[in-house]
Design a protein around this motif. Structure first.
Motif, PDB file in Angstrom:
ATOM      1  N   ARG A  71       0.842  -1.212   0.000  1.00 49.81           N
ATOM      2  CA  ARG A  71       0.000   0.000   0.000  1.00 49.81           C
ATOM      3  C   ARG A  71       0.869   1.251   0.000  1.00 49.81           C
ATOM      4  O   ARG A  71       1.920   1.280   0.644  1.00 49.81           O
ATOM      5  CB  ARG A  71      -0.955  -0.015   1.184  1.00 49.81           C
ATOM      6  N   HIS A  72       0.415   2.267  -0.737  1.00 49.96           N
ATOM      7  CA  HIS A  72       1.272   3.435  -0.958  1.00 49.96           C
ATOM      8  C   HIS A  72       0.446   4.677  -1.248  1.00 49.96           C
ATOM      9  O   HIS A  72      -0.740   4.577  -1.605  1.00 49.96           O
ATOM     10  CB  HIS A  72       2.244   3.159  -2.116  1.00 49.96           C
ATOM     11  N   ILE A  73       1.097   5.816  -1.107  1.00 48.72           N
ATOM     12  CA  ILE A  73       0.458   7.109  -1.395  1.00 48.72           C
ATOM     13  C   ILE A  73       1.217   7.783  -2.529  1.00 48.72           C
ATOM     14  O   ILE A  73       2.429   7.980  -2.439  1.00 48.72           O
ATOM     15  CB  ILE A  73       0.465   8.020  -0.144  1.00 48.72           C
ATOM     16  N   HIS A  74       0.499   8.130  -3.613  1.00 52.62           N
ATOM     17  CA  HIS A  74       1.094   8.927  -4.693  1.00 52.62           C
ATOM     18  C   HIS A  74       0.947  10.399  -4.330  1.00 52.62           C
ATOM     19  O   HIS A  74      -0.135  10.833  -3.913  1.00 52.62           O
ATOM     20  CB  HIS A  74       0.357   8.673  -6.014  1.00 52.62           C
ATOM     21  N   ILE A  75       2.019  11.153  -4.485  1.00 52.87           N
ATOM     22  CA  ILE A  75       1.966  12.582  -4.143  1.00 52.87           C
ATOM     23  C   ILE A  75       2.944  13.359  -5.030  1.00 52.87           C
ATOM     24  O   ILE A  75       4.065  12.900  -5.269  1.00 52.87           O
ATOM     25  CB  ILE A  75       2.263  12.782  -2.629  1.00 52.87           C
TER      26      ILE A  75
ATOM     27  N   VAL B 240       5.309   6.309   0.939  1.00 45.75           N
ATOM     28  CA  VAL B 240       5.082   7.547   0.176  1.00 45.75           C
ATOM     29  C   VAL B 240       5.850   7.463  -1.142  1.00 45.75           C
ATOM     30  O   VAL B 240       7.033   7.125  -1.155  1.00 45.75           O
ATOM     31  CB  VAL B 240       5.571   8.772   0.990  1.00 45.75           C
ATOM     32  N   ARG B 241       5.150   7.753  -2.251  1.00 39.84           N
ATOM     33  CA  ARG B 241       5.808   7.751  -3.567  1.00 39.84           C
ATOM     34  C   ARG B 241       5.673   9.124  -4.202  1.00 39.84           C
ATOM     35  O   ARG B 241       4.595   9.507  -4.649  1.00 39.84           O
ATOM     36  CB  ARG B 241       5.183   6.681  -4.468  1.00 39.84           C
ATOM     37  N   VAL B 242       6.772   9.857  -4.204  1.00 40.16           N
ATOM     38  CA  VAL B 242       6.784  11.210  -4.740  1.00 40.16           C
ATOM     39  C   VAL B 242       7.173  11.155  -6.217  1.00 40.16           C
ATOM     40  O   VAL B 242       8.209  10.599  -6.560  1.00 40.16           O
ATOM     41  CB  VAL B 242       7.787  12.101  -3.965  1.00 40.16           C
TER      42      VAL B 242
ATOM     43  N   MET C 260      -4.138   7.468  -2.296  1.00 35.73           N
ATOM     44  CA  MET C 260      -3.575   6.298  -1.614  1.00 35.73           C
ATOM     45  C   MET C 260      -4.140   5.034  -2.246  1.00 35.73           C
ATOM     46  O   MET C 260      -5.359   4.872  -2.331  1.00 35.73           O
ATOM     47  CB  MET C 260      -3.914   6.324  -0.123  1.00 35.73           C
ATOM     48  N   HIS C 261      -3.252   4.159  -2.695  1.00 38.22           N
ATOM     49  CA  HIS C 261      -3.656   2.907  -3.336  1.00 38.22           C
ATOM     50  C   HIS C 261      -3.636   1.745  -2.345  1.00 38.22           C
ATOM     51  O   HIS C 261      -2.611   1.472  -1.722  1.00 38.22           O
ATOM     52  CB  HIS C 261      -2.731   2.579  -4.518  1.00 38.22           C
ATOM     53  N   VAL C 262      -4.774   1.090  -2.216  1.00 36.76           N
ATOM     54  CA  VAL C 262      -4.883  -0.148  -1.426  1.00 36.76           C
ATOM     55  C   VAL C 262      -5.519  -1.202  -2.330  1.00 36.76           C
ATOM     56  O   VAL C 262      -6.156  -0.863  -3.331  1.00 36.76           O
ATOM     57  CB  VAL C 262      -5.766   0.043  -0.165  1.00 36.76           C
TER      58      VAL C 262
HETATM   59 ZN   LIG Z   1      -0.283   3.221  -7.098  1.00 37.56          ZN
END
Ligand SMILES: [Zn+2]
Length: 212
Positions: free
Chosen positions: A143-147, A180-182, A190-192
């Motif tokens: 799981r991750h957050i694109h920002i 966190v994915r910058v 946020m992808h789950v």
């Molecule tokens: Zn993603």
């Protein structure tokens, strides 16, 4: 406590509140079903030489889309039909499954970040024009957050950082180890996967809060 001490104390509290406000951020959820990213080479085998993906609908991250094309995944134990291809084509073929899919397929795809395929599990991928066996292709996406970079900077977040996210609601809780994915070409999301979403009672576009 004299007046000076009281002032200093109040300033310290205000500073702490500012720090907290600068990191607090509400993030909309995007729920991912199982899907596959294809390389040019594998696209040729599965859908025909020189074939192109057909755009079905855009997904939130810029430039990416769900394609009309579907494949079947076949593992040691079982198979899953109608798995959607996500475009555009990539350098490497990558299959993203859920933990429950692992049991159906008879594989042990590890939880890891997109692109980390060294320990990915094997699958046969079957399309309308052919099939291909990939030794290292299947993962369960971490799981991750694109920002985007500017927003990340505002909130003191850096690429690769692990944060905790508070989920409200009847099945709410603290979701730890969210990466966190910058990236420049990204929007806040946020992808789950579907199982994580169901466990926490999450739906698309629901807001969750970064708390650390
Ligand atoms: Zn993603």
């Amino acid at each position: 406590m004299n007046l000076e001490q009281a002032k200093l104390f109040a300033e310290q509290i205000l500073n702490q509140m500012n720090v907290a406000a600068s990191t607090a951020l509400n993030v909309p959820i995007g729920v991912s079903n199982r899907h596959i990213h294809l390389s040019r080479e594998d696209m040729d085998i599965l859908f025909g030489q020189g074939s192109e993906l057909t755009r079905l609908k855009a997904v939130k991250q810029p430039g990416q889309f769900a394609a009309k094309e579907l494949v079947t995944l076949k593992g040691k134990k079982g198979e899953i039909k109608n798995v959607r291809v996500l475009g555009p084509l990539r350098k490497e073929t990558q299959v993203e499954v859920s933990v429950a899919d692992n049991y159906v397929l008879g594989i042990k795809a590890p939880i890891c970040m997109s692109g980390e395929l060294d320990n990915a599990e094997p699958l046969e991928i079957i399309g309308p024009c052919g099939k291909v066996y990939k030794e290292h292709c299947a993962i369960v996406a971490w799981r991750h957050i694109h920002i985007p970079p500017e927003l990340a900077k505002q909130h003191n977040l850096v690429d690769g950082q692990s944060v905790a996210v508070q989920v409200n609601g009847i099945r709410g809780g603290l979701m730890q180890n969210v990466i966190v994915r910058v990236a420049q070409a990204s929007v806040l999301e946020m992808h789950v996967d579907i199982e994580e979403a169901n466990a926490y009672g999450l739906a698309n576009d629901q807001l969750v809060r970064i708390v650390s």
